[in-house]
Design a protein around this motif. Structure first.
Motif: not given
Length: 279
Positions: A264-272
């Motif tokens: 989840t954190t990886k998605i949050l940190s990279n999705i625009k």
């Protein structure tokens, strides 16, 4: 009475959060409430506290600290009231339901959790990119609240295409049940994607997800990504020009996250673009 809660500040896509909250309020036919929370974590910027302090200086320093904190608090209240007023006025242009504003002093997470039973959907503006780490408050809210949370990290775009990432977890099942029985976004094209290196398992999971939507007469398309890497999910999302990503959040224990990192954190940190999460 249930309502859509839009938690805002002066930094993180407040106008876009307002527009998404209005959209959801109209779709679900629920009142809209804007919330601003003023935290009192004062830091003394003007005072030099290095070295020894004589007895005669203590009262003067205490006075300066108190005065500085009081002025800072007054400024924060003034700015919060102005922002709430502007967003309420903006929302009134298109919102079909009752609109309220609320200004609270205290801790962000605690105050939002106290309102949990009244919230139908929570909308929060955030900044998510390599330069700006996800705030701990946002993580704790997502971990703690058992309601759909829309994180807004870009300017408003009328939602037309929604991508649902489904892995069969309790969180993703809850998200499908919640958004199919009472859709947060109507009249959007929905695609369900599963990240899985096992094709047969992926087909079974996608069929399970598709059936949940079909019970509520909602058409969906399905797709397998033969990977378990969050970057591949983001690439698929961007390549196919989706407007919002929906997924379950933080399915692993904190111990596992320390070792493997959080999907989840990886998605949050990279999705625009905005992401709809359910814990």
């Amino acid at each position: 009475m249930r309502y859509i809660l839009c938690c805002i500040d002066n930094k993180n896509f407040s106008q876009a959060s307002c527009d998404y909250a209005v959209k959801i309020s109209n779709t679900m036919n629920l009142p809209l409430k804007f919330l601003s929370i003023i935290e009192h974590h004062h830091k003394a910027y003007k005072l030099n506290l290095s070295g020894n302090i004589s007895l005669g200086e203590k009262d003067e320093i205490l006075y300066e600290l108190t005065s500085e904190e009081e002025n800072e608090s007054k400024e924060a209240i003034k700015n919060a009231k102005e922002l709430l007023g502007k967003l309420k006025q903006r929302a009134q242009e298109n919102c079909k339901n009752k609109i309220e504003t609320l200004l609270i002093h205290g801790e962000v997470v605690e105050n939002i959790l106290e309102l949990q039973n009244e919230i139908e959907v929570l909308v929060i503006g955030i900044r998510t990119n390599v330069e700006h780490a996800i705030g701990q408050n946002v993580k704790e809210i997502i971990r703690s609240i058992h309601k759909p949370v829309l994180l807004v990290n870009s300017e408003y775009i009328e939602p037309k295409n929604l991508l649902v990432a489904y892995n069969g977890s309790n969180e993703s099942i809850k998200l499908l049940l919640e958004t199919s029985s009472n859709p947060i976004f109507k009249e959007v094209k929905r695609d369900i994607v599963n990240l899985n290196t096992d094709s047969s398992k992926s087909i079974a999971l996608l069929e399970e997800a598709k059936n949940i939507y079909e019970k509520n007469q909602i058409e969906v398309s399905t797709h397998t990504i033969k990977s378990e890497n969050p970057k591949d999910l983001i690439e698929y999302f961007e390549t196919n020009n989706f407007d919002i990503l929906a997924m379950g959040a933080f399915g692993h224990s904190r111990f596992k996250e320390l070792i493997f990192g959080s999907f989840t954190t990886k998605i949050l940190s990279n999705i625009k673009k905005p992401i709809l999460l359910f814990r």
